[in-house]
Design a protein around this motif. Structure first.
Motif, PDB file in Angstrom:
ATOM      1  N   PHE A 138       5.916  -2.755 -16.926  1.00 24.37           N
ATOM      2  CA  PHE A 138       6.533  -1.703 -16.114  1.00 24.37           C
ATOM      3  C   PHE A 138       6.441  -2.079 -14.632  1.00 24.37           C
ATOM      4  O   PHE A 138       7.432  -2.028 -13.888  1.00 24.37           O
ATOM      5  CB  PHE A 138       5.830  -0.368 -16.367  1.00 24.37           C
ATOM      6  N   GLU A 139       5.229  -2.474 -14.198  1.00 22.35           N
ATOM      7  CA  GLU A 139       5.031  -2.830 -12.798  1.00 22.35           C
ATOM      8  C   GLU A 139       5.867  -4.047 -12.413  1.00 22.35           C
ATOM      9  O   GLU A 139       6.413  -4.118 -11.301  1.00 22.35           O
ATOM     10  CB  GLU A 139       3.547  -3.099 -12.533  1.00 22.35           C
ATOM     11  N   ASP A 140       5.980  -4.996 -13.322  1.00 16.46           N
ATOM     12  CA  ASP A 140       6.766  -6.200 -13.043  1.00 16.46           C
ATOM     13  C   ASP A 140       8.245  -5.858 -12.879  1.00 16.46           C
ATOM     14  O   ASP A 140       8.919  -6.374 -11.975  1.00 16.46           O
ATOM     15  CB  ASP A 140       6.587  -7.220 -14.169  1.00 16.46           C
ATOM     16  N   LEU A 141       8.753  -4.974 -13.736  1.00 19.62           N
ATOM     17  CA  LEU A 141      10.159  -4.566 -13.646  1.00 19.62           C
ATOM     18  C   LEU A 141      10.434  -3.845 -12.322  1.00 19.62           C
ATOM     19  O   LEU A 141      11.470  -4.064 -11.680  1.00 19.62           O
ATOM     20  CB  LEU A 141      10.527  -3.671 -14.821  1.00 19.62           C
ATOM     21  N   LEU A 142       9.501  -3.007 -11.895  1.00 21.81           N
ATOM     22  CA  LEU A 142       9.659  -2.304 -10.618  1.00 21.81           C
ATOM     23  C   LEU A 142       9.683  -3.301  -9.459  1.00 21.81           C
ATOM     24  O   LEU A 142      10.435  -3.143  -8.504  1.00 21.81           O
ATOM     25  CB  LEU A 142       8.519  -1.296 -10.431  1.00 21.81           C
ATOM     26  N   GLY A 143       8.825  -4.331  -9.569  1.00 21.29           N
ATOM     27  CA  GLY A 143       8.813  -5.368  -8.539  1.00 21.29           C
ATOM     28  C   GLY A 143      10.114  -6.149  -8.507  1.00 21.29           C
ATOM     29  O   GLY A 143      10.661  -6.437  -7.430  1.00 21.29           O
ATOM     30  N   LYS A 144      10.644  -6.469  -9.677  1.00 20.72           N
ATOM     31  CA  LYS A 144      11.920  -7.185  -9.766  1.00 20.72           C
ATOM     32  C   LYS A 144      13.056  -6.360  -9.173  1.00 20.72           C
ATOM     33  O   LYS A 144      13.961  -6.896  -8.525  1.00 20.72           O
ATOM     34  CB  LYS A 144      12.241  -7.491 -11.233  1.00 20.72           C
ATOM     35  N   ASN A 145      13.024  -5.065  -9.434  1.00 18.98           N
ATOM     36  CA  ASN A 145      14.090  -4.183  -8.947  1.00 18.98           C
ATOM     37  C   ASN A 145      13.892  -3.747  -7.498  1.00 18.98           C
ATOM     38  O   ASN A 145      14.649  -2.916  -6.987  1.00 18.98           O
ATOM     39  CB  ASN A 145      14.183  -2.937  -9.841  1.00 18.98           C
ATOM     40  N   LYS A 146      12.839  -4.320  -6.891  1.00 20.36           N
ATOM     41  CA  LYS A 146      12.539  -4.026  -5.482  1.00 20.36           C
ATOM     42  C   LYS A 146      12.369  -2.523  -5.211  1.00 20.36           C
ATOM     43  O   LYS A 146      12.799  -1.991  -4.185  1.00 20.36           O
ATOM     44  CB  LYS A 146      13.618  -4.607  -4.570  1.00 20.36           C
ATOM     45  N   LYS A 147      11.763  -1.847  -6.167  1.00 20.80           N
ATOM     46  CA  LYS A 147      11.445  -0.435  -5.985  1.00 20.80           C
ATOM     47  C   LYS A 147      10.322  -0.316  -4.952  1.00 20.80           C
ATOM     48  O   LYS A 147       9.365  -1.105  -4.961  1.00 20.80           O
ATOM     49  CB  LYS A 147      11.002   0.166  -7.322  1.00 20.80           C
ATOM     50  N   TYR A 148      10.424   0.664  -4.067  1.00 19.73           N
ATOM     51  CA  TYR A 148       9.373   0.832  -3.067  1.00 19.73           C
ATOM     52  C   TYR A 148       8.095   1.313  -3.743  1.00 19.73           C
ATOM     53  O   TYR A 148       8.097   2.290  -4.493  1.00 19.73           O
ATOM     54  CB  TYR A 148       9.788   1.837  -1.987  1.00 19.73           C
ATOM     55  N   GLU A 149       6.984   0.632  -3.461  1.00 17.44           N
ATOM     56  CA  GLU A 149       5.679   1.018  -4.010  1.00 17.44           C
ATOM     57  C   GLU A 149       4.823   1.580  -2.890  1.00 17.44           C
ATOM     58  O   GLU A 149       4.525   0.889  -1.915  1.00 17.44           O
ATOM     59  CB  GLU A 149       4.979  -0.187  -4.640  1.00 17.44           C
ATOM     60  N   HIS A 150       4.446   2.835  -3.043  1.00 18.19           N
ATOM     61  CA  HIS A 150       3.560   3.426  -2.037  1.00 18.19           C
ATOM     62  C   HIS A 150       2.225   2.689  -2.079  1.00 18.19           C
ATOM     63  O   HIS A 150       1.696   2.409  -3.157  1.00 18.19           O
ATOM     64  CB  HIS A 150       3.353   4.917  -2.327  1.00 18.19           C
ATOM     65  N   PRO A 151       1.673   2.350  -0.906  1.00 21.35           N
ATOM     66  CA  PRO A 151       0.498   1.470  -0.882  1.00 21.35           C
ATOM     67  C   PRO A 151      -0.819   2.085  -1.343  1.00 21.35           C
ATOM     68  O   PRO A 151      -1.783   1.358  -1.574  1.00 21.35           O
ATOM     69  CB  PRO A 151       0.400   1.058   0.594  1.00 21.35           C
ATOM     70  N   TYR A 152      -0.869   3.411  -1.510  1.00 22.85           N
ATOM     71  CA  TYR A 152      -2.159   4.042  -1.792  1.00 22.85           C
ATOM     72  C   TYR A 152      -2.243   4.634  -3.202  1.00 22.85           C
ATOM     73  O   TYR A 152      -1.235   4.996  -3.803  1.00 22.85           O
ATOM     74  CB  TYR A 152      -2.461   5.132  -0.758  1.00 22.85           C
ATOM     75  N   TYR A 153      -3.475   4.714  -3.668  1.00 26.74           N
ATOM     76  CA  TYR A 153      -3.788   5.358  -4.944  1.00 26.74           C
ATOM     77  C   TYR A 153      -4.592   6.620  -4.636  1.00 26.74           C
ATOM     78  O   TYR A 153      -5.437   6.626  -3.728  1.00 26.74           O
ATOM     79  CB  TYR A 153      -4.624   4.428  -5.837  1.00 26.74           C
ATOM     80  N   TYR A 154      -4.360   7.676  -5.403  1.00 27.37           N
ATOM     81  CA  TYR A 154      -5.000   8.960  -5.122  1.00 27.37           C
ATOM     82  C   TYR A 154      -5.777   9.465  -6.330  1.00 27.37           C
ATOM     83  O   TYR A 154      -5.375   9.236  -7.485  1.00 27.37           O
ATOM     84  CB  TYR A 154      -3.941  10.003  -4.725  1.00 27.37           C
TER      85      TYR A 154
END
Length: 227
Positions: A138-154
């Motif tokens: 899932f994370e790899d696909l989001l990276g491929k699709n250049k989806k914006y990833e918020h830098p923080y975890y909550y």
């Protein structure tokens, strides 16, 4: 079907270290038995299907995970098998993460967790390595699709309110289990996961841009759902 379509496509592109690949089931069974360890089906399966795989995420080399249970040399030389027994359950060291400074283990029934030497406890993070792979896919696909990833975890501090909030979101069941949940709507993708170092949920958000993610996170904070 064992994996989602995206996970199957992800697996095809992964590299595998041949030094950790043993295709003969009986060799693995005999190796475990030679050290008076029950040849648990899930441990044999992990060795045959996953040992040697390098899990990667596009544009995130820090997330790389190398799965490694037994090497060819381990079996040839009958090297001692490293295990941990906690509350009657056996765990095997199963790989390393490039940046997470923790021991990763697989239980006799296939659950994936991290082990802390200090408190001698296992923190479970996935119900199986299949689900662990689904999250990477899932994370790899989001990276491929250049989806914006918020830098923080909550920290998720009000799970009931969170679950009510996302009732109408699409639930990606193939990638979800007791320790992870992937959700999405037209704008956002949310990963409710388990912290690697403690048995608590974390929220991580992806969107089209930073503003979209910040708006959602601000609402979660105002509702005291995350901190």
């Amino acid at each position: 079907m064992r994996f989602s379509n995206k996970a199957y496509k992800y697996l095809v592109k992964l590299s595998r270290d041949k030094e950790f690949v043993i295709s003969e089931r009986q060799l693995i069974v005999d190796y475990l038995k030679s050290q008076n360890i029950q040849p648990f089906d899930k441990i044999v399966e992990f060795q045959m299907d996953f040992s040697g795989l390098q899990l990667t995420v596009t544009n995130k080399p820090s997330s790389t995970f190398n799965a490694s249970l037994f090497s060819v040399a381990d079996i040839n030389h009958n090297e001692p098998i490293g295990t941990i027994e906690i509350e009657g359950r056996l765990y095997f060291y199963c790989g390393d993460h490039r940046t997470a400074q923790l021991w990763f283990v697989v239980s006799e029934n296939g659950q994936i967790g991290t082990y802390d030497n200090n408190d001698e406890k296992v923190n479970l993070i996935a119900s199986s390595f299949d689900k662990f792979i689904e999250t990477y896919a899932f994370e790899d696909l989001l990276g491929k699709n250049k989806k914006y990833e918020h830098p923080y975890y909550y920290d998720l501090i009000d799970n009931d309110s969170f679950e009510m909030l996302v009732t109408d979101y699409f639930h990606h069941d193939k990638a979800s289990d007791k320790y992870n949940k992937w959700l999405s709507n037209d704008n956002l993708i949310i990963h409710k996961g388990t912290w690697y170092d403690k048995p608590a949920f974390t929220i991580h958000v992806y969107g089209d841009d930073n503003e979209q993610c910040e708006t959602f996170i601000k609402m979660l904070k105002e509702e005291k759902i995350v901190s």
